[in-house]
Scaffold this motif. Structure first.
Motif, mmCIF file in Angstrom:
data_model
loop_
_atom_site.group_PDB
_atom_site.id
_atom_site.type_symbol
_atom_site.label_atom_id
_atom_site.label_comp_id
_atom_site.label_asym_id
_atom_site.label_seq_id
_atom_site.Cartn_x
_atom_site.Cartn_y
_atom_site.Cartn_z
ATOM 1 N N ILE A 33 0.813 -1.218 0.000
ATOM 2 C CA ILE A 33 0.000 0.000 0.000
ATOM 3 C C ILE A 33 0.851 1.275 0.000
ATOM 4 N N ALA A 34 2.130 1.165 -0.337
ATOM 5 C CA ALA A 34 3.042 2.316 -0.286
ATOM 6 C C ALA A 34 2.556 3.497 -1.126
ATOM 7 N N PHE A 35 1.907 3.243 -2.254
ATOM 8 C CA PHE A 35 1.473 4.321 -3.135
ATOM 9 C C PHE A 35 0.269 5.101 -2.611
ATOM 10 N N ILE A 36 -0.444 4.554 -1.631
ATOM 11 C CA ILE A 36 -1.645 5.247 -1.147
ATOM 12 C C ILE A 36 -1.501 5.754 0.279
ATOM 13 N N VAL A 37 -0.332 5.563 0.875
ATOM 14 C CA VAL A 37 -0.086 6.029 2.243
ATOM 15 C C VAL A 37 0.716 7.327 2.170
ATOM 16 N N ASP A 38 0.303 8.297 2.982
ATOM 17 C CA ASP A 38 1.057 9.542 3.103
ATOM 18 C C ASP A 38 0.821 10.125 4.496
ATOM 19 N N LYS A 39 1.283 11.329 4.724
ATOM 20 C CA LYS A 39 1.175 11.940 6.056
ATOM 21 C C LYS A 39 -0.270 12.093 6.516
ATOM 22 N N SER A 40 -1.187 12.280 5.583
ATOM 23 C CA SER A 40 -2.594 12.470 5.955
ATOM 24 C C SER A 40 -3.420 11.184 5.886
ATOM 25 N N HIS A 41 -2.814 10.088 5.449
ATOM 26 C CA HIS A 41 -3.535 8.812 5.301
ATOM 27 C C HIS A 41 -2.593 7.675 5.698
ATOM 28 N N ALA A 42 -2.563 7.373 6.997
ATOM 29 C CA ALA A 42 -1.676 6.340 7.555
ATOM 30 C C ALA A 42 -2.164 4.937 7.182
ATOM 31 N N PRO A 43 -1.312 3.917 7.344
ATOM 32 C CA PRO A 43 -1.740 2.551 7.030
ATOM 33 C C PRO A 43 -3.063 2.160 7.692
ATOM 34 N N ALA A 44 -3.243 2.491 8.963
ATOM 35 C CA ALA A 44 -4.491 2.132 9.660
ATOM 36 C C ALA A 44 -5.717 2.787 9.022
ATOM 37 N N ASP A 45 -5.527 3.945 8.404
ATOM 38 C CA ASP A 45 -6.632 4.644 7.745
ATOM 39 C C ASP A 45 -7.077 3.948 6.456
ATOM 40 N N CYS A 46 -6.268 3.042 5.951
ATOM 41 C CA CYS A 46 -6.557 2.377 4.673
ATOM 42 C C CYS A 46 -7.609 1.275 4.795
ATOM 43 N N ILE A 47 -7.856 0.791 5.999
ATOM 44 C CA ILE A 47 -8.835 -0.283 6.170
ATOM 45 C C ILE A 47 -10.200 0.219 5.694
ATOM 46 N N GLY A 48 -10.799 -0.543 4.800
ATOM 47 C CA GLY A 48 -12.088 -0.174 4.225
ATOM 48 C C GLY A 48 -11.977 0.597 2.926
ATOM 49 N N ASP A 49 -10.773 1.062 2.573
ATOM 50 C CA ASP A 49 -10.590 1.788 1.316
ATOM 51 C C ASP A 49 -10.778 0.859 0.121
ATOM 52 N N TRP A 50 -11.357 1.395 -0.928
ATOM 53 C CA TRP A 50 -11.391 0.727 -2.223
ATOM 54 C C TRP A 50 -10.195 1.246 -3.005
ATOM 55 N N VAL A 51 -9.457 0.325 -3.627
ATOM 56 C CA VAL A 51 -8.243 0.689 -4.348
ATOM 57 C C VAL A 51 -8.184 -0.041 -5.685
ATOM 58 N N LEU A 52 -7.389 0.515 -6.597
ATOM 59 C CA LEU A 52 -7.075 -0.189 -7.835
ATOM 60 C C LEU A 52 -5.812 -0.992 -7.580
ATOM 61 N N VAL A 53 -5.879 -2.299 -7.798
ATOM 62 C CA VAL A 53 -4.760 -3.200 -7.537
ATOM 63 C C VAL A 53 -4.151 -3.625 -8.868
ATOM 64 N N HIS A 54 -2.829 -3.473 -8.945
ATOM 65 C CA HIS A 54 -2.100 -3.899 -10.143
ATOM 66 C C HIS A 54 -0.788 -4.519 -9.688
ATOM 67 N N VAL A 55 -0.519 -5.725 -10.115
ATOM 68 C CA VAL A 55 0.688 -6.504 -9.804
ATOM 69 C C VAL A 55 1.110 -6.408 -8.338
ATOM 70 N N GLY A 56 0.147 -6.549 -7.439
ATOM 71 C CA GLY A 56 0.454 -6.599 -6.019
ATOM 72 C C GLY A 56 0.573 -5.257 -5.322
ATOM 73 N N PHE A 57 0.223 -4.186 -6.002
ATOM 74 C CA PHE A 57 0.284 -2.849 -5.422
ATOM 75 C C PHE A 57 -1.072 -2.168 -5.513
ATOM 76 N N ALA A 58 -1.433 -1.435 -4.445
ATOM 77 C CA ALA A 58 -2.594 -0.549 -4.502
ATOM 78 C C ALA A 58 -2.098 0.714 -5.198
ATOM 79 N N MET A 59 -2.584 0.968 -6.392
ATOM 80 C CA MET A 59 -2.086 2.085 -7.193
ATOM 81 C C MET A 59 -2.773 3.404 -6.862
ATOM 82 N N ALA A 60 -4.052 3.342 -6.481
ATOM 83 C CA ALA A 60 -4.821 4.560 -6.188
ATOM 84 C C ALA A 60 -6.064 4.189 -5.404
ATOM 85 N N ARG A 61 -6.532 5.127 -4.575
ATOM 86 C CA ARG A 61 -7.814 4.947 -3.892
ATOM 87 C C ARG A 61 -8.916 5.381 -4.842
ATOM 88 N N ILE A 62 -10.041 4.655 -4.814
ATOM 89 C CA ILE A 62 -11.214 5.009 -5.609
ATOM 90 C C ILE A 62 -12.438 4.931 -4.705
#
Length: 82
Positions: A33-62
């Motif tokens: 999830i490295a591409f969707i984590v930043d200072k305003s969106h920590a790993p714990a904040d990602c639970i429940g997010d819908w993301v585009l997955v490509h080759v094992g990476f979350a590329m973007a939140r949708i």
């Protein structure tokens, strides 16, 4: 052609290494999830997010509506992972 498939993040497996478990079309897999984590969106904040997955990476939140539309279209085309 590259294809991002919508998935929902279920859990954070390893916050230090930015690994999460996502469900894509009923299949659970681990992704980075490295591409969707930043200072305003920590790993714990990602639970429940819908993301585009490509080759094992979350590329973007949708948003959930966009994810549902994409899943419907991919299903109609027979392109969902089995």
């Amino acid at each position: 052609m590259c294809l991002g498939v919508p998935g929902k993040i279920l859990t954070i497996k390893d916050a230090a290494n930015l690994l999460a478990t996502v469900e894509v079309a009923g299949v659970k897999r681990d992704i980075n999830i490295a591409f969707i984590v930043d200072k305003s969106h920590a790993p714990a904040d990602c639970i429940g997010d819908w993301v585009l997955v490509h080759v094992g990476f979350a590329m973007a939140r949708i948003d959930e509506r966009e994810a549902a539309e994409m899943l419907t279209m991919l299903s109609e085309l027979g392109e969902l992972p089995v």
